[in-house]
Design an enzyme around this catalytic site. Structure first.
Site, PDB file in Angstrom:
ATOM      1  N   LYS A 191     -18.708  64.967  17.510  1.00 45.03           N
ATOM      2  CA  LYS A 191     -19.501  63.943  17.131  1.00 45.03           C
ATOM      3  C   LYS A 191     -20.167  63.842  17.637  1.00 45.03           C
ATOM      4  O   LYS A 191     -21.249  64.046  18.465  1.00 45.03           O
ATOM      5  CB  LYS A 191     -18.030  62.852  17.010  1.00 45.03           C
ATOM      6  CG  LYS A 191     -16.751  63.420  16.398  1.00 45.03           C
ATOM      7  CD  LYS A 191     -15.945  62.095  15.354  1.00 45.03           C
ATOM      8  CE  LYS A 191     -14.389  62.798  15.557  1.00 45.03           C
ATOM      9  NZ  LYS A 191     -14.038  62.018  14.299  1.00 45.03           N
ATOM     10  N   GLU A 215     -16.649  62.022   7.983  1.00 44.00           N
ATOM     11  CA  GLU A 215     -17.790  60.826   8.004  1.00 44.00           C
ATOM     12  C   GLU A 215     -19.254  60.562   7.155  1.00 44.00           C
ATOM     13  O   GLU A 215     -19.786  60.205   7.134  1.00 44.00           O
ATOM     14  CB  GLU A 215     -18.253  60.706   9.659  1.00 44.00           C
ATOM     15  CG  GLU A 215     -16.194  60.155  10.412  1.00 44.00           C
ATOM     16  CD  GLU A 215     -15.464  60.881  11.274  1.00 44.00           C
ATOM     17  OE1 GLU A 215     -16.712  61.738  12.643  1.00 44.00           O
ATOM     18  OE2 GLU A 215     -14.895  60.372  11.885  1.00 44.00           O
ATOM     19  N   GLU A 219      -7.882  67.445   6.548  1.00 42.51           N
ATOM     20  CA  GLU A 219      -8.272  66.102   6.709  1.00 42.51           C
ATOM     21  C   GLU A 219      -7.784  64.871   7.219  1.00 42.51           C
ATOM     22  O   GLU A 219      -8.910  64.524   6.304  1.00 42.51           O
ATOM     23  CB  GLU A 219      -9.748  66.332   7.476  1.00 42.51           C
ATOM     24  CG  GLU A 219      -9.698  67.526   8.864  1.00 42.51           C
ATOM     25  CD  GLU A 219     -10.836  66.793   9.668  1.00 42.51           C
ATOM     26  OE1 GLU A 219     -10.228  67.098  11.031  1.00 42.51           O
ATOM     27  OE2 GLU A 219     -11.679  66.686   9.644  1.00 42.51           O
ATOM     28  N   ASN A 267     -14.609  68.801  17.271  1.00 38.10           N
ATOM     29  CA  ASN A 267     -15.590  68.116  16.855  1.00 38.10           C
ATOM     30  C   ASN A 267     -15.930  66.897  18.252  1.00 38.10           C
ATOM     31  O   ASN A 267     -15.433  66.291  17.578  1.00 38.10           O
ATOM     32  CB  ASN A 267     -15.651  67.500  15.766  1.00 38.10           C
ATOM     33  CG  ASN A 267     -15.582  67.014  14.755  1.00 38.10           C
ATOM     34  OD1 ASN A 267     -17.872  66.465  14.705  1.00 38.10           O
ATOM     35  ND2 ASN A 267     -15.886  65.819  13.709  1.00 38.10           N
ATOM     36  N   SER A 278      -5.886  63.744  14.797  1.00 37.22           N
ATOM     37  CA  SER A 278      -5.323  63.285  15.856  1.00 37.22           C
ATOM     38  C   SER A 278      -4.185  63.593  16.419  1.00 37.22           C
ATOM     39  O   SER A 278      -3.425  63.787  16.823  1.00 37.22           O
ATOM     40  CB  SER A 278      -4.145  61.976  15.307  1.00 37.22           C
ATOM     41  OG  SER A 278      -4.806  60.616  14.713  1.00 37.22           O
ATOM     42  N   HIS A 283     -17.428  66.694   6.491  1.00 37.08           N
ATOM     43  CA  HIS A 283     -16.972  66.000   7.025  1.00 37.08           C
ATOM     44  C   HIS A 283     -16.616  64.490   6.313  1.00 37.08           C
ATOM     45  O   HIS A 283     -17.339  63.668   5.810  1.00 37.08           O
ATOM     46  CB  HIS A 283     -17.186  65.531   8.486  1.00 37.08           C
ATOM     47  CG  HIS A 283     -15.719  65.119   9.737  1.00 37.08           C
ATOM     48  ND1 HIS A 283     -15.833  63.508   9.537  1.00 37.08           N
ATOM     49  CD2 HIS A 283     -15.444  65.957  10.426  1.00 37.08           C
ATOM     50  CE1 HIS A 283     -15.436  64.112  10.197  1.00 37.08           C
ATOM     51  NE2 HIS A 283     -14.312  64.372  11.199  1.00 37.08           N
ATOM     52  N   GLY A 296      -8.933  60.061  13.990  1.00 35.93           N
ATOM     53  CA  GLY A 296      -8.867  58.593  15.424  1.00 35.93           C
ATOM     54  C   GLY A 296      -7.614  57.594  15.242  1.00 35.93           C
ATOM     55  O   GLY A 296      -8.422  56.479  15.659  1.00 35.93           O
TER      56      GLY A 296
HETATM   57  C1  PEP Z   1     -11.672  64.601  13.308  1.00 37.18           C
HETATM   58  O1  PEP Z   1     -12.814  63.906  13.158  1.00 37.18           O
HETATM   59  O2  PEP Z   1     -12.141  65.734  12.585  1.00 37.18           O
HETATM   60  C2  PEP Z   1     -10.598  64.672  13.568  1.00 37.18           C
HETATM   61  C3  PEP Z   1     -10.025  65.437  13.643  1.00 37.18           C
HETATM   62  O3  PEP Z   1     -10.621  63.846  14.220  1.00 37.18           O
HETATM   63  P1  PEP Z   1      -9.330  63.371  15.907  1.00 37.18           P
HETATM   64  O4  PEP Z   1      -9.232  64.326  16.644  1.00 37.18           O
HETATM   65  O5  PEP Z   1     -10.333  62.128  16.822  1.00 37.18           O
HETATM   66  O6  PEP Z   1      -8.548  62.730  15.096  1.00 37.18           O
END
Ligand code: PEP
Length: 251
Positions: free
Chosen positions: A10, A98, A163, A8, A209, A96, A169
């Protein structure tokens, strides 16, 4: 079932950055001579067509990061599922955290988007996960259970990504035991909602992460069908390093 490693991107990358990243992933995947997993990248809307052209003929497929629930109309600034498909996407990330947090997306809207995506021939990845407050309050299974029953339509044919919001993040991940517990719970919910055969066939990704150093351990957890990767998907070597941690699971 092959694991899926999905990147992703973003809101990162202008044209040259996205093209270089796509070229790097394409070249690395070719050098690997056949990875044990499926690879997907989800660039920003404006980069999808160019990235799809670069990756055409490679094993790496392309997705969007969202779509509108309607096929067309007066929705300034939005993108329909058919537009994503027209640009070369075959997948789309929906719900997601976000989007849920920054755009107030609720389960019902996510479900409508899943239906729109499916109708346009896209495979949806539906994200679910609890906030830190909900985890501390011991509500993680309740929250994720509601998200699953509210966001996935009847006959769902797609992928679910677990998630935990607090892991996105932040560099923090749940323990492997916690990932195992949540993925087993999600599997049970999917079987309850869609029946044994269809519920078992749905891949459940872990996201939050993931990086090359922890990918092997996370991807080895039962019921983990791959990873949704944010930050570490922005470097071809890291993304491919995560893919190298994938394992071939029996169906
Ligand atoms: C995400 O935003 O879907 C995600 C998993 O981000 P990160 O790997 O940076 O934690």
């Amino acid at each position: 079932m092959r694991q899926l490693i999905a990147g992703n991107w973003k809101m990162h990358g202008l044209g040259a950055d996205s093209a270089a990243l796509a070229e790097g992933i394409k070249a690395g995947a070719a050098r690997a001579g056949g990875l044990a997993c499926d690879l997907l990248v989800c660039p920003p809307f404006t980069q999808i067509a160019a990235v799809a052209r670069i990756l055409a003929g490679s094993p790496v497929v392309v997705g969007g990061q969202d779509c509108h629930a309607q096929g067309q109309g007066a929705h300034t600034g939005d993108i329909s599922a058919a537009m994503l498909a027209d640009a070369g996407a075959t997948w789309v990330i929906l719900g997601h955290s976000e989007r849920r947090q920054n755009h107030g997306e609720i389960d019902e809207l996510v479900r409508e988007k899943v239906e729109a995506a499916t109708a346009a021939g896209l495979t949806p990845i539906v994200c679910v996960g609890e906030t830190e407050e909900q985890r501390v309050g011991g509500q993680e299974t309740e929250v994720v259970g509601w998200q699953i029953s509210g966001s996935l339509p009847k006959g769902f044919k797609g992928v679910v990504a677990y998630e935990p919001v607090w892991a996105i993040g932040t560099g923090r991940t749940p323990t492997e035991a916690d990932v195992a517990t949540m993925h087993a719970f999600i599997r049970e919910e999917l079987v309850r909602q869609f029946g044994e055969e269809d519920g078992q066939a749905i891949r459940i990704l872990y996201g939050g992460s993931v990086k090359p150093s922890n990918a092997g351990a996370l991807l080895a957890v039962p019921n983990v069908g791959g990873a949704l990767v944010g930050g570490a998907s922005l470097k071809a070597e890291d993304f491919l390093g995560i893919a190298r941690g994938a394992i071939a699971r029996r169906p």
